[in-house]
Enzyme design. Sequence first.
Site, PDB file in Angstrom:
ATOM      1  CD  GLU A  73     -13.480  10.773  -1.305  1.00  8.87           C
ATOM      2  OE1 GLU A  73     -13.161  10.337  -2.512  1.00  8.87           O
ATOM      3  OE2 GLU A  73     -14.065  11.649  -0.959  1.00  8.87           O
ATOM      4  CD  GLU A 129     -11.605  12.486  -9.624  1.00  5.60           C
ATOM      5  OE1 GLU A 129     -11.441  13.723  -9.241  1.00  5.60           O
ATOM      6  OE2 GLU A 129     -12.803  11.844  -9.160  1.00  5.60           O
ATOM      7  NE  ARG A 150     -16.704  15.448  -8.439  1.00 10.75           N
ATOM      8  CZ  ARG A 150     -16.165  16.656  -8.940  1.00 10.75           C
ATOM      9  NH1 ARG A 150     -15.936  16.904 -10.179  1.00 10.75           N
ATOM     10  NH2 ARG A 150     -15.694  17.541  -8.045  1.00 10.75           N
TER      11      ARG A 150
HETATM   12  N1  MTE Z   1      -3.408   7.410 -10.079  1.00 11.38           N
HETATM   13  C1  MTE Z   1      -2.842   6.315  -9.466  1.00 11.38           C
HETATM   14  N2  MTE Z   1      -1.493   5.841 -10.010  1.00 11.38           N
HETATM   15  N3  MTE Z   1      -3.337   5.568  -8.389  1.00 11.38           N
HETATM   16  C2  MTE Z   1      -4.391   6.042  -7.854  1.00 11.38           C
HETATM   17  O1  MTE Z   1      -4.944   5.674  -6.982  1.00 11.38           O
HETATM   18  N4  MTE Z   1      -6.267   7.866  -7.845  1.00 11.38           N
HETATM   19  C3  MTE Z   1      -7.103   8.895  -9.135  1.00 11.38           C
HETATM   20  C4  MTE Z   1      -6.110   9.661  -9.431  1.00 11.38           C
HETATM   21  N5  MTE Z   1      -5.020   9.183  -9.887  1.00 11.38           N
HETATM   22  C5  MTE Z   1      -5.144   7.344  -8.662  1.00 11.38           C
HETATM   23  C6  MTE Z   1      -4.351   8.026  -9.564  1.00 11.38           C
HETATM   24  C7  MTE Z   1      -8.127   9.518  -8.204  1.00 11.38           C
HETATM   25  S1  MTE Z   1      -9.778   8.887  -8.029  1.00 11.38           S
HETATM   26  C8  MTE Z   1      -7.965  10.637  -7.906  1.00 11.38           C
HETATM   27  S2  MTE Z   1      -9.274  11.675  -7.121  1.00 11.38           S
HETATM   28  C9  MTE Z   1      -6.720  11.395  -8.158  1.00 11.38           C
HETATM   29  O2  MTE Z   1      -5.511  10.641  -8.650  1.00 11.38           O
HETATM   30  C10 MTE Z   1      -6.246  12.137  -6.633  1.00 11.38           C
HETATM   31  O3  MTE Z   1      -5.215  12.670  -6.692  1.00 11.38           O
HETATM   32  P1  MTE Z   1      -4.818  14.024  -7.134  1.00 11.38           P
HETATM   33  O4  MTE Z   1      -5.879  14.787  -6.412  1.00 11.38           O
HETATM   34  O5  MTE Z   1      -3.501  14.273  -6.716  1.00 11.38           O
HETATM   35  O6  MTE Z   1      -5.070  14.112  -8.539  1.00 11.38           O
HETATM   36  N1  HPA Z   2     -14.883  14.479  -5.283  1.00  9.87           N
HETATM   37  C1  HPA Z   2     -14.171  13.504  -4.762  1.00  9.87           C
HETATM   38  N2  HPA Z   2     -14.518  13.224  -3.609  1.00  9.87           N
HETATM   39  C2  HPA Z   2     -15.277  14.112  -2.804  1.00  9.87           C
HETATM   40  C3  HPA Z   2     -16.138  14.880  -3.317  1.00  9.87           C
HETATM   41  C4  HPA Z   2     -15.776  15.203  -4.808  1.00  9.87           C
HETATM   42  O1  HPA Z   2     -16.501  16.216  -5.418  1.00  9.87           O
HETATM   43  N3  HPA Z   2     -16.915  15.367  -2.393  1.00  9.87           N
HETATM   44  C5  HPA Z   2     -16.629  14.567  -1.310  1.00  9.87           C
HETATM   45  N4  HPA Z   2     -15.747  13.721  -1.520  1.00  9.87           N
HETATM   46 MO1  MOS Z   3     -11.053  10.358  -6.401  1.00  5.36          MO
HETATM   47  S1  MOS Z   3     -12.856   9.149  -6.901  1.00  5.36           S
HETATM   48  O1  MOS Z   3     -11.927  11.546  -6.142  1.00  5.36           O
HETATM   49  O2  MOS Z   3     -10.407   9.498  -5.002  1.00  5.36           O
END
Ligand code: MTE
Ligand code: HPA
Ligand code: MOS
Length: 754
Positions: free
Chosen positions: A226, A706, A304
Amino acid sequence: MKNIDSKGHVTGKSIYLDDISIIKGTRFGVVFDSPIAHGTITSVDYSKALALPGVVTILTHEDIPGGNQIGGIIPDEPLFASTEVHFVGQPIALIIAESDQIAFKARKRIEIEISKKSVIVNPREAKQNDQLIFPPRTFELGDMKNSWKDCAHIFEGQADSNGQEHLYIETQGAYAIPMENGHIRISSSTQGPTSVQKTTANILGIGMNKIEVDVVRLGGGFGGKEDQATPWAVMAALGVFILNSPVKVVLSRLDDMRMTGKRHPYSSDYKIGLSNDLKIMAYETTFHQNAGASADLSPAVLERTLFHGTNSYFIPNVKMTAYSCKTNLPPNTAFRGFGGPQGMFVIESALSHAAEELGISKHELQKNNLLKNGDEFPYGQIADGVELNSIWQNMESKFHIETVEKEIQKFNSNHSNVKKGFSLMPISFGISFTKTPMNQARALVHIYTDGSVGVSTGAVEMGQGVNTKMLQIAAQTFSIDPKHIKLESTNTTRVANTSPSAASATADLNGKALEKACNALMKRLKSCAANHLNVSLVDVTLKNGLIYTNGNKTDLTWDQLVTMAFLKRICLTENGHYATPTIHFDMKKEKGHPFSYHVYGLALTEVTLDCVRGTYDFDAVKIVHDFGKTMNPSVDFGQIEGGLIQGMGWMTMEDLRYNDQGQLLSNTLSTYKIPDIYSVPKDVIIEPLETEGNEMAILKSKAVGEPPLMYGIGAYFAIENAVRAFNPNFNSTFDAPFTHEKVLMGLYGSIDFE
Ligand code: MTE
Ligand code: HPA
Ligand code: MOS
């Protein structure tokens, strides 16, 4: 619909950063980093490294034309250290050579002298020394001071959870290429293309419009990309800026593990008060977040933690204070759950503690205090759409909690050297970036004259299946075959000012923007069809690539309509913009409505413990999960399985270790173990709680990225339950992960062998 990447992945044809063809003349960068956790650089001698044939140049802070600053939230982190170093692995220079082998060789020839300063690795020690990243924050509800006297039972203790290495399969990396007029194009393995663009522009002292960042997909991010994908991309771009040749920087696994931040370890104190009828009346906690040497995303992660400090329970009197403690470790960063899991671990520990001392089953206590509609979260949001009670009922009727408990008791009374344990782990996870302005997204849709469609959004595919979801949204809104739609790479020139793909909100934010763009185009096409067919707009529908009037099929097809619209000079391109409505948060009052909705669920974890060896196997994890109306069950089930196992790894075997000099000891894949096929539960059963869904979720399909990680916390308490079956004197220390070694100590530690 299947995940659109599945074929490419299994045939090895999917393109990652390292599959991008190398342009002739490309140079390779290797980072030279601090071997010392804290000190002042007294001298660095690059001459022997520079003399090595094939070494092109070595870039340091002196070569940065703009500001030597990469801090996103707080400007407290240089790209390259100049005089002070604050953690082992802190970048000092970039060696650029004709090959990375040469650059690695050159790195060994750099001579550096650092005068050492005292090293802090423990967050509590940092706090004692006033080493805070920013002032502490407190969330409060009710009347904390006067609430203790109403409590029949009060318990106090400490709960610690350790960090976690992201271990994405694809390590950090970027490939930057010079374009004309000083423009630079960067391919980056990042969750945040805009962060890469913005930081590069700052470092180079040029406009963001001169930097184009492109992302095809990531081999995993999990939060680790990120923010922390940025420095390597910036370094590559700096190389391009100075050399005018392409530069590729990819971290080796060992460099990646040493240099990058991880999940924040937390050390916390709790005090919990219960009434006679076992209602939680009061809860007070202090969180010490180990932030590492600079802020990175720690402020947002800390926030968070506070938002999730009471997990799935309603507590009328709450006070939670959180300290972000500055230590000499690599800056810790986002990791799936983003501080939420750390907060939840503490309240689950407090409840385990209370249940143990009261001699009751923890799940009774949990069930007795579940959050319901109308309850106030400590941050002021009023809970609605709470599914916890129906989820609990579903768990009871489908997986029979009481029977599981009885059978485990029976098993345990029949076995002396093997014990079973179980736990229940409810989750409530808030969806939205906690920083309100980040909750916006855009999507760009082109319909080409042959009827095929190109879709760009700000969403980054990192394995979570967001591209599949985007394709579904476009196909469903246009009602055309998905094979006519192409998902483009994520590119800052096509979709600008994006939030990182994070907070589980990527599909909601980008999907809603895409839906709006597609709907706008549909309206134009329909009115074109209505004109042509001489009917009114409301009578026109499009279905499966055909045009209907009043439900009757016409001769007109999607492709023909598109061509016709083009000839009438109707715009076939649309940019959709979405900003989550209703959310807000006031940091001065620490109150507001930060989340568009919550995701709820419950996991039942069963474990078998070998009480001779201290080893354990998970028999089953049974989950009732609130999907809303899942738009893609196979993608969403995959997210649950992956998140669960990742959470279980954090709680059981992932044993992150630094020594007191801030050196990473678990610095290889042989000393840092993550779950493999042998350590996953024998059975993972996911029972969807299908509800009407939530309007704020894309196609009423709730965010899923998550939340499931936090089911993994159940693993810790299932093991604890089994240890106690063997050793009733076991005093829980609430110190995750619960490694086999700690289990063995727990089984025998307090037994007097005399
Ligand atoms: N799933 C896979 N296969 N690979 C990833 O890197 N990242 C996770 C989750 N699932 C991840 C994953 C994290 S930390 C987040 S915030 C969300 O996917 C981000 O994607 P989304 O917002 O589309 O759920
Ligand atoms: N979640 C994940 N990433 C972020 C957030 C959050 O709430 N705020 C800023 N970056
Ligand atoms: Mo997920 S820890 O918000 O990239």
